[in-house]
Design an enzyme around this catalytic site. Structure first.
Site, PDB file in Angstrom:
ATOM      1  N   GLY A   1      23.531 -19.212  23.471  1.00 48.78           N
ATOM      2  CA  GLY A   1      22.555 -18.801  22.465  1.00 48.78           C
ATOM      3  C   GLY A   1      22.330 -19.750  21.308  1.00 48.78           C
TER       4      GLY A   1
ATOM      5  CG  ASN B   1      11.757 -21.418  30.169  1.00 43.59           C
ATOM      6  OD1 ASN B   1      12.807 -21.016  29.671  1.00 43.59           O
ATOM      7  ND2 ASN B   1      11.751 -22.302  31.155  1.00 43.59           N
TER       8      ASN B   1
ATOM      9  CG  HIS C   1      12.716 -27.175  32.109  1.00 46.14           C
ATOM     10  ND1 HIS C   1      13.593 -26.508  32.942  1.00 46.14           N
ATOM     11  CD2 HIS C   1      12.610 -28.437  32.589  1.00 46.14           C
ATOM     12  CE1 HIS C   1      13.999 -27.345  33.891  1.00 46.14           C
ATOM     13  NE2 HIS C   1      13.415 -28.517  33.695  1.00 46.14           N
TER      14      HIS C   1
ATOM     15  CG  ASP D   1      11.242 -24.984  35.196  1.00 46.51           C
ATOM     16  OD1 ASP D   1      11.349 -24.074  34.356  1.00 46.51           O
ATOM     17  OD2 ASP D   1      12.211 -25.445  35.826  1.00 46.51           O
TER      18      ASP D   1
ATOM     19  CB  ALA E   1      15.045 -32.909  21.364  1.00 44.52           C
TER      20      ALA E   1
HETATM   21  C1  GRF Z   1      19.093 -25.043  27.087  1.00 44.83           C
HETATM   22  O1  GRF Z   1      19.424 -26.344  27.466  1.00 44.83           O
HETATM   23  C2  GRF Z   1      17.752 -24.647  27.652  1.00 44.83           C
HETATM   24  O2  GRF Z   1      16.848 -25.693  27.712  1.00 44.83           O
HETATM   25  C3  GRF Z   1      18.121 -24.220  29.030  1.00 44.83           C
HETATM   26  O3  GRF Z   1      19.333 -23.523  28.866  1.00 44.83           O
HETATM   27  C4  GRF Z   1      20.018 -24.031  27.720  1.00 44.83           C
HETATM   28  C5  GRF Z   1      20.307 -22.877  26.812  1.00 44.83           C
HETATM   29  O4  GRF Z   1      21.148 -23.224  25.762  1.00 44.83           O
HETATM   30  N1  GRF Z   1      17.056 -23.459  29.632  1.00 44.83           N
HETATM   31  P1  GRF Z   1      21.514 -22.177  24.618  1.00 44.83           P
HETATM   32  O5  GRF Z   1      22.098 -20.945  25.314  1.00 44.83           O
HETATM   33  O6  GRF Z   1      20.284 -21.840  23.861  1.00 44.83           O
HETATM   34  O7  GRF Z   1      22.544 -22.875  23.783  1.00 44.83           O
END
Ligand code: GRF
Length: 207
Positions: free
Chosen positions: A13, A108, A110, A146, A174
């Site tokens: 999270g 989303n 990605h 995606d 980023a």
């Molecule tokens: C992120 O790298 C996001 O791009 C991918 O899952 C990861 C989630 O990270 N879909 P977090 O749980 O928000 O730290």
């Protein structure tokens, strides 16, 4: 108008925490209505609880099909009226029937510059390919993985990244700028967007 957001996550999270921080700093004019997780022990749920945000969790294990599972998720969350559902590390494939109920509302993040490196481990795919420019994408969710229309992207160089773990960390940084930027764009918060872009110049390019 203040946007109402639902967040779907499966893990630690950090993107949720980042969105919470941005709302608290008045960088996004929004509030989080609920956080949903398919993992009942997701750390992201603990973050939500800490901030008094309503949490909902449901494991998929007892459902015969993914469609049935998402029907039940819909039953649990449809009482919240939201403008956007933000996927933030949500590791389940969302069926067409659910997406149709939230047309152009599910977004989303990605960890690659789409349309390159779709699917799992986008950062490792990019590292193994040897790309010099990597990054992340916020896009609308459509049934094909995606593949929805791009809302915003952040680009970084892979310089100094010795392995895919280091690249993932750089991309995550980023991501934290990008999700806020994308939500600013969607909620027409243009003034603050300019400020944010200027603050990150030379390190992360946001478009
Ligand atoms: C992120 O790298 C996001 O791009 C991918 O899952 C990861 C989630 O990270 N879909 P977090 O749980 O928000 O730290």
């Amino acid at each position: 108008m203040k946007a109402k957001i639902g967040i779907f996550l499966s893990g630690r999270g950090s993107n949720l925490q980042n969105i919470i921080n941005a709302i608290e700093n008045q960088e996004i004019d929004a509030s989080i209505s609920y956080v949903f997780s398919n993992k009942i022990d997701a750390y992201g749920l603990k973050i939500a609880e800490k901030y008094g945000i309503k949490t909902v969790s449901l494991s998929s294990t007892t459902f015969a099909t993914n469609d049935e599972y998402f029907e039940e998720i819909y039953n649990l969350i449809s009482c919240f009226s939201i403008n956007f559902i933000c996927l933030a590390g949500f590791m389940k494939i969302i069926p067409e029937s659910f997406i149709a109920k939230f047309e152009n509302k599910i977004i989303n993040i990605h960890p690659s510059l789409l349309p390159s490196f779709k699917g799992k481990d986008g950062q490792k795919q990019a590292f193994d390919y040897g790309v010099k420019i990597a990054g992340c994408t916020v896009h609308y969710v459509v049934p094909e993985i995606d593949s929805g229309k791009i809302i915003a992207q952040a680009a970084i160089t892979t310089e100094g990244c010795e392995d895919d773990v280091a690249l993932s960390e750089k991309i995550l940084k980023a991501e934290h700028y990008l999700y806020v930027y994308a939500l600013q764009k969607l909620t027409n918060n243009k003034k603050i967007t300019e400020k944010r872009i200027n603050a990150m110049k030379d390190e992360i390019l946001l478009y």
